[in-house]
Scaffold this motif. Structure first.
Motif, short mmCIF file in Angstrom:
data_model
loop_
_atom_site.label_atom_id
_atom_site.label_comp_id
_atom_site.label_asym_id
_atom_site.label_seq_id
_atom_site.Cartn_x
_atom_site.Cartn_y
_atom_site.Cartn_z
N SER A 91 -7.17 -17.10 37.62
CA SER A 91 -7.17 -18.04 36.25
C SER A 91 -8.29 -18.62 35.96
O SER A 91 -8.48 -19.90 35.80
N MET A 92 -9.34 -17.75 35.49
CA MET A 92 -10.34 -18.15 34.72
C MET A 92 -10.27 -18.77 33.34
O MET A 92 -9.20 -18.20 32.98
N PRO A 93 -10.98 -19.33 32.70
CA PRO A 93 -10.87 -19.83 31.25
C PRO A 93 -10.39 -18.59 30.46
O PRO A 93 -9.82 -18.68 29.29
N ASP A 94 -11.25 -17.41 30.70
CA ASP A 94 -11.08 -16.38 29.95
C ASP A 94 -9.83 -15.24 30.12
O ASP A 94 -9.58 -14.12 29.43
N THR A 95 -9.10 -15.58 31.20
CA THR A 95 -7.97 -14.70 31.62
C THR A 95 -7.09 -14.16 30.65
O THR A 95 -6.70 -13.07 30.17
N ALA A 96 -6.62 -15.19 29.79
CA ALA A 96 -5.45 -14.83 29.08
C ALA A 96 -6.00 -13.99 27.84
O ALA A 96 -5.50 -13.16 27.42
N VAL A 97 -7.34 -14.26 27.40
CA VAL A 97 -7.83 -13.68 26.26
C VAL A 97 -7.88 -12.00 26.82
O VAL A 97 -7.61 -11.35 26.19
N TRP A 98 -8.75 -12.00 27.90
CA TRP A 98 -8.62 -10.55 28.23
C TRP A 98 -7.32 -9.74 28.52
O TRP A 98 -7.04 -8.94 27.92
#
Ligand SMILES: O=P(O)(O)OC[C@@]1(O)O[C@H](CO)[C@@H](O)[C@@H]1O
Length: 439
Positions: A91-98
């Motif tokens: 659940s890093m800040p960029d997970t959703a973008v990836w």
């Protein structure tokens, strides 16, 4: 859903077939089959070495370190067997973008089937996931040892180079040597990407301008597409401007970039330099903020006067280090205008993109005819209506995509085995320069 995720939904595809591991015999194929598994094995070895040094009573750290090793080994297994690429689980800040990118473009496909650019970026993001899923290894950099060792090998060359660069500083305001100094420092920054400036370092008791011209001549010999004159003409006419450097490797290459950035301030051409760094360890040796500072610390015993001045640039704000998650997203730079980093870069008077990966992302890592112009190959960033500042890519060729060659150069290079991937050839490719800079 954030704005840029929505914009991403308007799909942007590579304008030509993307390089991919499924094309047997290509560099992408060999990289995924042979080179990337070795990198994963080195990560495993590095974590293992660290675990061995952890006291027995730190059982959580030891257990989590072992779990990291298992995850990296599983990734290596899946990659070598062309397994379907699963979403990122942390659940890093960029997970959703990836995961949105994976879902939109490559859902359900294997490592050799997807675009190589995506696959290789995914591997590094997946390495980060293995650490992000722990509680005690979240800030761990598995490439740190390698980065430190690599700079150590280049210290002598950088020391020798610094004597010559110091002379360029003595004449930073001399109009008669300005263009040659600029060309020279750009050349150092370029070949720093191949981690090989040693060939360019010469005895320092020769007249500066004459030696500079000689170094530039030698340094442009392997440059297959060369906009150096345009870049120099543009830069030489600037005063008090902002130059952004989208960095590549820490250590040796970064040191060469810092020589350039320092002289741009000394000459008055720039009053502000922005260094764009990665926010997570990336492609083994890419520069993070921590690497930037570590490089300065490692260089202090060799070139103390330079490092003291560089620290003062950082303290005064003349130099700024800027982290943005975009640089470790899977996107090619055709997508850049949809992300906040676009507005940051637009404030620059020149954007310098360092290295091979930045080049691949600029041209979308696809099968271009090599005579295609660089301005065309970079898509939106090279189109007037995007209003992107002048940009230059300083890149030694380490992957099989290259544009901006004349037909004669294509013919000449066809006789040179592996020129696209050997790192012995390079490009200095520019776009968006005002007509006045055309020489
Ligand atoms: O960006 P850099 O440091 O110049 O190169 C990145 C790189 O090592 O990674 C890929 C191979 O794995 C190639 O594109 C390229 O050679």
């Amino acid at each position: 859903m954030t704005d840029h995720l929505l914009q991403q939904k308007a799909q942007i595809h590579a304008p030509r077939p993307p390089l991919a591991g499924k094309h047997h015999g290509t560099f992408a194929f060999y990289t995924i089959r042979d080179r990337l598994p070795v990198i994963l094995t080195k990560v495993i070895d590095d974590v293992y070495r660290t675990i061995v040094g952890i006291p027995d009573d730190e059982s959580v750290r030891i257990a989590e370190g072992k779990a990291v090793i298992e995850r990296i080994a599983a990734l290596r297994y899946a990659m070598q067997r062309d397994k379907r690429i699963p979403p990122i689980e942390d659940s890093m800040p960029d997970t959703a973008v990836w995961n949105d990118f994976l879902d939109t473009y490559w859902k359900g496909q294997g490592h050799f089937q997807v675009a190589w650019l995506f696959q290789e970026c995914y591997m590094y993001r997946k390495i980060r996931e293995a650490f992000a899923l722990t509680t005690t290894w979240t800030a761990y950099d598995p490439f740190l040892r390698e980065k430190q060792a690599s700079l150590a090998k280049g210290l002598d060359v950088l020391g020798a180079l610094s004597h010559h660069v110091a002379k360029l500083h003595e004449r930073a305001h001399d109009p008669s040597t300005r263009t040659v100094a600029l060309a020279e420092l750009l050349i150092y920054s370029l070949w720093g990407n191949a981690v090989d400036l040693s060939l360019l370092v010469a005895a320092d008791n020769v007249e500066v301008a004459a030696l500079g011209a000689k170094l530039v001549k030698k340094g442009t010999e392997g440059v297959v597409a060369n906009d150096l004159d345009v870049v120099v003409a543009h830069l030489a006419g600037l005063h008090g401007k902002r130059v952004d450097l989208v960095l590549d490797n820490a250590g040796f290459e970064l040191a060469a970039d810092l020589f350039l950035a320092d002289w741009l301030i000394a000459s008055g051409i720039a009053s502000s330099i922005v260094f764009h760094v990665k926010s997570i360890p990336w492609f083994v040796s890419d520069t993070t903020t921590a690497d930037f500072h570590a490089t300065l610390a490692d260089l202090t015993p060799i070139i103390p006067m330079f490092v003291a001045r560089w620290q003062s640039h950082l303290a005064s704000g003349a130099w700024r280090i800027h982290e943005d998650p975009f640089w470790t997203y899977p996107h090619a730079y055709y997508h850049l205008p949809s992300f906040p980093i676009f507005d940051t870069l637009k404030q620059a008077d020149l954007v310098v993109f360092k290295g091979d990966l930045n080049y691949r992302k600029l041209v979308f890592d696809c099968s271009w005819d090599p005579t295609t112009s660089f301005a065309e190959a970079i898509g939106p960033l090279g189109q007037k209506e995007t209003k992107f500042p002048p940009l230059v890519s300083l890149r030694t060729c380490k992957s099989d995509v290259c544009v901006g060659l004349t037909p004669a150069k294509v013919e000449e290079m066809a006789k040179v085995k592996d020129w696209m991937v050997s790192g012995h050839y390079a490009v200095i490719s520019g776009a968006n320069f005002p007509a006045a800079s055309r020489v």
